[in-house]
Design an enzyme around this catalytic site. Structure first.
Site, PDB file in Angstrom:
ATOM      1  N   ASP A  70      -4.612 -20.871 -24.861  1.00  0.00           N
ATOM      2  CA  ASP A  70      -4.291 -20.067 -26.045  1.00  0.00           C
ATOM      3  C   ASP A  70      -4.150 -18.588 -25.713  1.00  0.00           C
ATOM      4  O   ASP A  70      -4.482 -18.160 -24.609  1.00  0.00           O
ATOM      5  CB  ASP A  70      -5.347 -20.282 -27.144  1.00  0.00           C
ATOM      6  CG  ASP A  70      -6.778 -20.224 -26.617  1.00  0.00           C
ATOM      7  OD1 ASP A  70      -6.980 -19.750 -25.487  1.00  0.00           O
ATOM      8  OD2 ASP A  70      -7.691 -20.660 -27.347  1.00  0.00           O
ATOM      9  N   ASN A 120     -17.531 -23.746 -34.530  1.00  0.00           N
ATOM     10  CA  ASN A 120     -17.128 -24.608 -35.647  1.00  0.00           C
ATOM     11  C   ASN A 120     -16.443 -25.889 -35.146  1.00  0.00           C
ATOM     12  O   ASN A 120     -15.812 -26.596 -35.917  1.00  0.00           O
ATOM     13  CB  ASN A 120     -16.218 -23.839 -36.613  1.00  0.00           C
ATOM     14  CG  ASN A 120     -14.972 -23.309 -35.921  1.00  0.00           C
ATOM     15  OD1 ASN A 120     -14.745 -23.603 -34.741  1.00  0.00           O
ATOM     16  ND2 ASN A 120     -14.168 -22.547 -36.640  1.00  0.00           N
ATOM     17  N   HIS A 138     -14.045 -25.947 -32.825  1.00  0.00           N
ATOM     18  CA  HIS A 138     -12.651 -25.796 -32.393  1.00  0.00           C
ATOM     19  C   HIS A 138     -12.506 -25.933 -30.892  1.00  0.00           C
ATOM     20  O   HIS A 138     -13.434 -25.676 -30.134  1.00  0.00           O
ATOM     21  CB  HIS A 138     -12.012 -24.506 -32.939  1.00  0.00           C
ATOM     22  CG  HIS A 138     -12.405 -23.224 -32.285  1.00  0.00           C
ATOM     23  ND1 HIS A 138     -12.611 -22.062 -32.991  1.00  0.00           N
ATOM     24  CD2 HIS A 138     -12.610 -22.904 -30.986  1.00  0.00           C
ATOM     25  CE1 HIS A 138     -12.913 -21.092 -32.146  1.00  0.00           C
ATOM     26  NE2 HIS A 138     -12.931 -21.576 -30.937  1.00  0.00           N
ATOM     27  N   GLU A 177      -8.519 -24.781 -35.244  1.00  0.00           N
ATOM     28  CA  GLU A 177      -9.604 -24.600 -36.196  1.00  0.00           C
ATOM     29  C   GLU A 177      -9.773 -25.844 -37.066  1.00  0.00           C
ATOM     30  O   GLU A 177      -8.834 -26.634 -37.218  1.00  0.00           O
ATOM     31  CB  GLU A 177      -9.278 -23.400 -37.099  1.00  0.00           C
ATOM     32  CG  GLU A 177      -9.105 -22.080 -36.349  1.00  0.00           C
ATOM     33  CD  GLU A 177     -10.437 -21.449 -35.942  1.00  0.00           C
ATOM     34  OE1 GLU A 177     -11.387 -22.184 -35.620  1.00  0.00           O
ATOM     35  OE2 GLU A 177     -10.503 -20.214 -35.937  1.00  0.00           O
TER      36      GLU A 177
END
Ligand code: GLP
Length: 243
Positions: A67, A136, A138, A143
């Site tokens: 990313d 979370n 990810h 996400e």
């Protein structure tokens, strides 16, 4: 899923480096999928060490990164290109032209993402993908959401991710709000996946990833369906998992 429990983050990093080293030695033309964040830093240090002792040769390795923040250029010290150059590439003999990170400066998100997805195909797909785990759940910047993403795409970062990444920036307003990331589909196509996780703060989410239902609300839970996943985690991160 193969789960390797380590005493601490140092041992986690060393064991992850063992697996990446084996990959490089057994297939010197490997395509490595690489990650950023705090988790892989120790692993990259180990790899650099092994290069310096003459045990690893990166000259025929290709890398693709998960990313990149949209809007940041490679010379911005918060960009993931900068991170990779400074934490790994500049310290080993990989050819920079064989290292690929999504280009955050391409304004046209569709073009940036399809260029990157095509690049992964052209280099032959990913042999070994290294992943960290977001708080979370990810992976990359995928996400939690109502569905699993397929290919490389542009994401709006959640507030929790922005907050988690603020530590790398001077202030939270400086954290970009969007990023280009490999999709869950892209990651799942990797032939092998190596996940590294450390610390008590990730214990709850790691338990959900390993033992919870497979749901896009915990994106990494999809890894339960991959045929070759190794998770290396320290005892603190595994404290909520019943092995
Ligand atoms: C970032 C990256 C992820 C990384 C995650 C966890 O959001 N995009 O690829 O895995 O953070 O980071 P850390 O290892 O610092 O906890």
């Amino acid at each position: 899923m193969r789960i390797i429990k380590t005493n601490d983050v140092t041992e986690m990093s060393r064991k992850a480096a063992n697996i990446i080293s084996a990959q490089i030695i057994l297939n010197p033309k490997s395509v490595l999928g690489l990650a950023t964040g705090g988790s892989p830093i120790g692993t990259y240090k180990e790899l650099i060490q092994r290069y310096k002792t003459g045990d690893l040769d990166f000259s025929t390795i290709t890398s693709v990164n998960l990313d990149e923040y949209k809007g940041l250029s490679g010379d911005n010290n918060q960009s993931y290109r900068y991170f990779m150059n400074h934490n790994l590439f500049h310290h080993v003999n990989i050819h920079l032209e064989n290292t690929f990170v999504p280009n955050g400066t391409i304004e046209d998100a569709t073009k940036a993402c399809s260029d990157f997805e095509r690049k992964i195909e052209v280099v032959g797909g990913i042999d070994l993908q290294l992943l960290g785990l977001g708080h979370n759940g990810h992976i990359g910047f995928n996400e939690p959401s109502d569905s699993f993403s397929k290919e490389t795409h542009c994401v709006e970062l959640t507030q929790s991710t922005i907050d988690a990444n603020t530590r790398f920036f001077e202030k939270s307003e400086d954290v970009p709000k969007q990023a280009y990331t490999m999709g869950i589909g892209t990651i799942m196509k990797a032939r092998k996946i190596l996940v590294i996780v450390s610390g008590e703060a990730k214990a709850d989410i790691l338990a959900q990833v390993i033992q919870g239902p497979i749901t896009p609300h915990v994106p990494a839970s999809i890894l339960q369906l991959h045929h070759d996943v190794t998770i290396i985690a320290d005892a603190a991160a595994l404290s909520k998992v019943t092995l």
